[in-house]
Design a protein around this motif. Structure first.
Motif, PDB file in Angstrom:
ATOM      1  N   ALA A   1       0.840  -1.209   0.000  1.00 44.50           N
ATOM      2  CA  ALA A   1       0.000   0.000   0.000  1.00 44.50           C
ATOM      3  C   ALA A   1       0.873   1.258   0.000  1.00 44.50           C
ATOM      4  CB  ALA A   1      -0.931  -0.009   1.209  1.00 44.50           C
ATOM      5  N   ALA A   2       2.004   1.185   0.701  1.00 41.03           N
ATOM      6  CA  ALA A   2       2.892   2.352   0.802  1.00 41.03           C
ATOM      7  C   ALA A   2       3.526   2.712  -0.539  1.00 41.03           C
ATOM      8  CB  ALA A   2       3.980   2.090   1.839  1.00 41.03           C
ATOM      9  N   LEU A   3       3.575   1.756  -1.457  1.00 42.21           N
ATOM     10  CA  LEU A   3       4.202   2.017  -2.759  1.00 42.21           C
ATOM     11  C   LEU A   3       3.261   2.725  -3.736  1.00 42.21           C
ATOM     12  CD1 LEU A   3       6.068  -1.366  -3.334  1.00 42.21           C
ATOM     13  CD2 LEU A   3       7.050   0.816  -2.595  1.00 42.21           C
ATOM     14  N   LEU A   4       1.967   2.683  -3.467  1.00 43.08           N
ATOM     15  CA  LEU A   4       1.013   3.293  -4.397  1.00 43.08           C
ATOM     16  C   LEU A   4       1.315   4.779  -4.567  1.00 43.08           C
ATOM     17  CD1 LEU A   4      -2.244   1.543  -3.105  1.00 43.08           C
ATOM     18  CD2 LEU A   4      -1.037   1.076  -5.259  1.00 43.08           C
ATOM     19  N   GLY A   5       1.491   5.200  -5.808  1.00 41.69           N
ATOM     20  CA  GLY A   5       1.753   6.610  -6.097  1.00 41.69           C
ATOM     21  C   GLY A   5       3.197   7.043  -5.908  1.00 41.69           C
ATOM     22  N   THR A   6       4.066   6.120  -5.516  1.00 42.12           N
ATOM     23  CA  THR A   6       5.474   6.474  -5.276  1.00 42.12           C
ATOM     24  C   THR A   6       6.313   6.264  -6.538  1.00 42.12           C
ATOM     25  OG1 THR A   6       5.209   5.701  -3.004  1.00 42.12           O
ATOM     26  CG2 THR A   6       7.474   5.965  -3.796  1.00 42.12           C
ATOM     27  N   ARG A   7       7.171   7.255  -6.868  1.00 43.69           N
ATOM     28  CA  ARG A   7       8.080   7.093  -8.011  1.00 43.69           C
ATOM     29  C   ARG A   7       9.201   6.135  -7.626  1.00 43.69           C
ATOM     30  NH1 ARG A   7       8.441  11.194 -11.965  1.00 43.69           N
ATOM     31  NH2 ARG A   7      10.688  11.007 -12.005  1.00 43.69           N
TER      32      ARG A   7
ATOM     33  N   SER B   1      14.917   8.828 -19.971  1.00 48.41           N
ATOM     34  CA  SER B   1      14.886   8.402 -18.569  1.00 48.41           C
ATOM     35  C   SER B   1      13.464   7.994 -18.210  1.00 48.41           C
ATOM     36  CB  SER B   1      15.312   9.536 -17.646  1.00 48.41           C
ATOM     37  OG  SER B   1      16.649   9.863 -17.896  1.00 48.41           O
ATOM     38  N   THR B   2      13.354   7.094 -17.266  1.00 47.43           N
ATOM     39  CA  THR B   2      12.032   6.624 -16.872  1.00 47.43           C
ATOM     40  C   THR B   2      11.907   6.557 -15.366  1.00 47.43           C
ATOM     41  OG1 THR B   2      12.548   4.280 -16.633  1.00 47.43           O
ATOM     42  CG2 THR B   2      12.074   5.057 -18.848  1.00 47.43           C
ATOM     43  N   ALA B   3      10.671   6.568 -14.925  1.00 44.15           N
ATOM     44  CA  ALA B   3      10.364   6.248 -13.532  1.00 44.15           C
ATOM     45  C   ALA B   3       9.087   5.420 -13.544  1.00 44.15           C
ATOM     46  CB  ALA B   3      10.164   7.524 -12.718  1.00 44.15           C
ATOM     47  N   GLN B   4       8.987   4.502 -12.572  1.00 43.15           N
ATOM     48  CA  GLN B   4       7.818   3.622 -12.500  1.00 43.15           C
ATOM     49  C   GLN B   4       6.979   3.995 -11.277  1.00 43.15           C
ATOM     50  OE1 GLN B   4       9.153  -0.539 -12.748  1.00 43.15           O
ATOM     51  NE2 GLN B   4      10.995   0.162 -13.790  1.00 43.15           N
ATOM     52  N   VAL B   5       5.667   4.050 -11.475  1.00 44.41           N
ATOM     53  CA  VAL B   5       4.762   4.394 -10.383  1.00 44.41           C
ATOM     54  C   VAL B   5       3.653   3.348 -10.306  1.00 44.41           C
ATOM     55  CG1 VAL B   5       3.225   6.160  -9.415  1.00 44.41           C
ATOM     56  CG2 VAL B   5       5.195   6.858 -10.814  1.00 44.41           C
ATOM     57  N   LEU B   6       3.564   2.667  -9.167  1.00 41.80           N
ATOM     58  CA  LEU B   6       2.487   1.696  -8.959  1.00 41.80           C
ATOM     59  C   LEU B   6       1.194   2.453  -8.685  1.00 41.80           C
ATOM     60  CD1 LEU B   6       1.571  -1.260  -8.580  1.00 41.80           C
ATOM     61  CD2 LEU B   6       2.179  -1.022  -6.159  1.00 41.80           C
ATOM     62  N   GLN B   7       0.170   2.186  -9.514  1.00 42.09           N
ATOM     63  CA  GLN B   7      -1.099   2.911  -9.369  1.00 42.09           C
ATOM     64  C   GLN B   7      -2.144   2.137  -8.586  1.00 42.09           C
ATOM     65  OE1 GLN B   7      -1.415   5.931  -9.994  1.00 42.09           O
ATOM     66  NE2 GLN B   7       0.113   6.479 -11.517  1.00 42.09           N
TER      67      GLN B   7
ATOM     68  N   ARG C   1      -3.385 -11.662  -8.930  1.00 40.86           N
ATOM     69  CA  ARG C   1      -3.804 -10.267  -8.761  1.00 40.86           C
ATOM     70  C   ARG C   1      -3.498  -9.448 -10.003  1.00 40.86           C
ATOM     71  NH1 ARG C   1      -4.007  -8.540  -3.114  1.00 40.86           N
ATOM     72  NH2 ARG C   1      -3.501 -10.300  -1.762  1.00 40.86           N
ATOM     73  N   PHE C   2      -4.327  -8.456 -10.250  1.00 43.40           N
ATOM     74  CA  PHE C   2      -4.077  -7.475 -11.296  1.00 43.40           C
ATOM     75  C   PHE C   2      -3.423  -6.243 -10.672  1.00 43.40           C
ATOM     76  CE2 PHE C   2      -7.510  -9.973 -13.099  1.00 43.40           C
ATOM     77  CZ  PHE C   2      -7.193 -10.029 -14.456  1.00 43.40           C
ATOM     78  N   TRP C   3      -2.508  -5.621 -11.418  1.00 45.64           N
ATOM     79  CA  TRP C   3      -1.954  -4.356 -10.945  1.00 45.64           C
ATOM     80  C   TRP C   3      -1.729  -3.410 -12.120  1.00 45.64           C
ATOM     81  CZ3 TRP C   3       0.775  -8.854  -8.968  1.00 45.64           C
ATOM     82  CH2 TRP C   3       1.751  -9.359  -9.840  1.00 45.64           C
ATOM     83  N   VAL C   4      -1.701  -2.109 -11.819  1.00 41.50           N
ATOM     84  CA  VAL C   4      -1.486  -1.095 -12.850  1.00 41.50           C
ATOM     85  C   VAL C   4      -0.220  -0.314 -12.511  1.00 41.50           C
ATOM     86  CG1 VAL C   4      -2.404   0.968 -13.984  1.00 41.50           C
ATOM     87  CG2 VAL C   4      -3.955  -0.898 -13.339  1.00 41.50           C
ATOM     88  N   ILE C   5       0.689  -0.249 -13.469  1.00 43.96           N
ATOM     89  CA  ILE C   5       1.965   0.453 -13.284  1.00 43.96           C
ATOM     90  C   ILE C   5       2.110   1.505 -14.382  1.00 43.96           C
ATOM     91  CG2 ILE C   5       4.491   0.190 -13.231  1.00 43.96           C
ATOM     92  CD1 ILE C   5       3.891  -2.841 -12.530  1.00 43.96           C
ATOM     93  N   ASP C   6       2.379   2.748 -14.001  1.00 47.28           N
ATOM     94  CA  ASP C   6       2.664   3.807 -14.976  1.00 47.28           C
ATOM     95  C   ASP C   6       4.169   3.938 -15.169  1.00 47.28           C
ATOM     96  OD1 ASP C   6       0.047   4.457 -15.338  1.00 47.28           O
ATOM     97  OD2 ASP C   6       0.159   6.449 -14.427  1.00 47.28           O
ATOM     98  N   VAL C   7       4.579   4.107 -16.401  1.00 46.25           N
ATOM     99  CA  VAL C   7       5.978   4.387 -16.694  1.00 46.25           C
ATOM    100  C   VAL C   7       6.030   5.734 -17.414  1.00 46.25           C
ATOM    101  CG1 VAL C   7       8.068   3.584 -17.829  1.00 46.25           C
ATOM    102  CG2 VAL C   7       6.425   1.917 -16.957  1.00 46.25           C
ATOM    103  N   GLU C   8       6.781   6.654 -16.814  1.00 44.80           N
ATOM    104  CA  GLU C   8       6.880   8.012 -17.352  1.00 44.80           C
ATOM    105  C   GLU C   8       8.220   8.122 -18.075  1.00 44.80           C
ATOM    106  OE1 GLU C   8       5.766  11.163 -14.355  1.00 44.80           O
ATOM    107  OE2 GLU C   8       7.860  11.675 -14.780  1.00 44.80           O
TER     108      GLU C   8
END
Lengths: 162, 175
Positions: B14-20, B124-130, B144-151
């Protein structure tokens, strides 16, 4: 080769309900492996038959996601010409594409609009099918010139709202 | 994937949600060899990639096909001194390990394109668990399903794209 530059769709030639000309392609193991390597993807299910079958429990190696994206891009820009600029693509993978499949990409324009900054957009639903089975659905938003002098690639910053 | 992050998410996840996480720079500059290999793999004859005059007229010089975004940060399969293979989309593999799910597939992928990527750029990239779903059973197994954003940003810090992946980590159904 100026023809490639001159040709291409303008927004007045696009309307909702219009079909995007279909593309049919016979997929081989080479298609899958070249596509994986072109996207620097060395995971074994995209080149190793034994791994795909005995480890992943599926029937063969299968096309990876970045290569499917490249197929959808090629399909759409074949239609728009080089001034067509992708803004957004969403994929849903439902079933895999395997060697021996004849895949067909076929799309329909859902919406045509000009946004607040004057950029022309077409939204298309594209399906990648094998036989009767839909393998991947893609919704794409593509910028298309509003006239012969417009070029969506010139847009930057706040003038580009994908 | 709306009924996510509810009852059963461990605190550390849970703590990783929204973290770069995993901010990293591509291991090589964008180059035309890969652009041509990619175009060849899908028989893409767009003159932007094959005709320098067309590229000069339309895009102020050569660019990479927008959908090649993820190519530019995939790590080399091997490099001197590396003790283990670095994995792209590390957050995905972290979640597999955290929830002890041996298999995984990607189900959804959304890409939004911004500044064109050009030969010579370093991305450059960063990954954010949504999000992470509760455990779900599908036809291929349970997981489980998960959504990850890569910027993605270029060397000038300009946003070139955002890619959003939905992964499904699972244990195979007993056959």
């Amino acid at each position: 080769m100026s023809t490639g530059v001159e040709a291409g769709l303008t927004l007045d030639q696009v309307e909702a309900g219009q079909a995007v000309p279909p593309l049919s392609y016979d997929v081989t193991a080479t298609t899958i492996v070249l596509g994986a390597l072109a996207s620097r993807d060395t995971r074994p299910m995209h080149h190793d038959y034994d791994f795909a079958v005995n480890r992943n429990g599926i029937r063969d190696i299968f096309m990876n996601t970045p290569n499917q994206a490249a197929w959808f891009e090629r399909y759409l820009t074949d239609w728009t010409g080089p001034k067509g600029r992708l803004g957004r693509m969403k994929f849903r993978m439902k079933s895999s594409v395997f060697p021996g499949d004849t895949m067909v990409l076929a799309g329909t324009v859902q919406k045509v609009e000009v946004d607040d900054v004057g950029c022309g957009w077409a939204e298309a639903e594209v399906a990648l099918t094998v036989g009767d089975k839909v393998c991947t659905e893609c919704t794409a938003r593509v910028a298309i010139p509003t006239g012969p002098d417009d070029n969506p690639w010139q847009r930057r910053g706040d003038d580009w709202r994908p | 994937m709306t009924d996510v992050q509810q009852t059963d998410l461990p605190d550390d996840v849970a703590a990783l949600l929204g973290t770069r996480q995993y901010e990293q720079t591509g291991e090589f500059p964008v180059e035309r060899g890969y652009i041509w290999t990619s175009c060849a793999s899908v028989e893409n004859g767009n003159p932007l990639y094959w005709d320098d005059d067309a590229a000069a007229a339309i895009t102020d010089g050569p660019i990479a096909p927008p959908t090649m975004l993820s190519v530019w940060f995939r790590p080399h399969h091997w490099a001197p001194g590396r003790t283990k293979v670095a994995l792209p989309l590390q957050v995905h593999f972290d979640l597999k390990e955290r929830f002890e799910l041996p298999e995984a597939v990607m189900t959804d992928n959304t890409i939004v394109f911004y500044e064109p990527v050009r030969p010579g750029d370093v991305i450059s990239t960063a990954q954010v668990l949504q999000s992470v779903s509760a455990e779900k059973t599908t036809k291929i197994g349970t997981g489980r399903f998960w959504v990850i954003d890569v910027e993605y940003r270029n060397q000038r810090g300009e946003l070139v794209g955002v890619e959003s992946y939905t992964g499904y980590g699972y244990r195979k159904a007993e056959s």
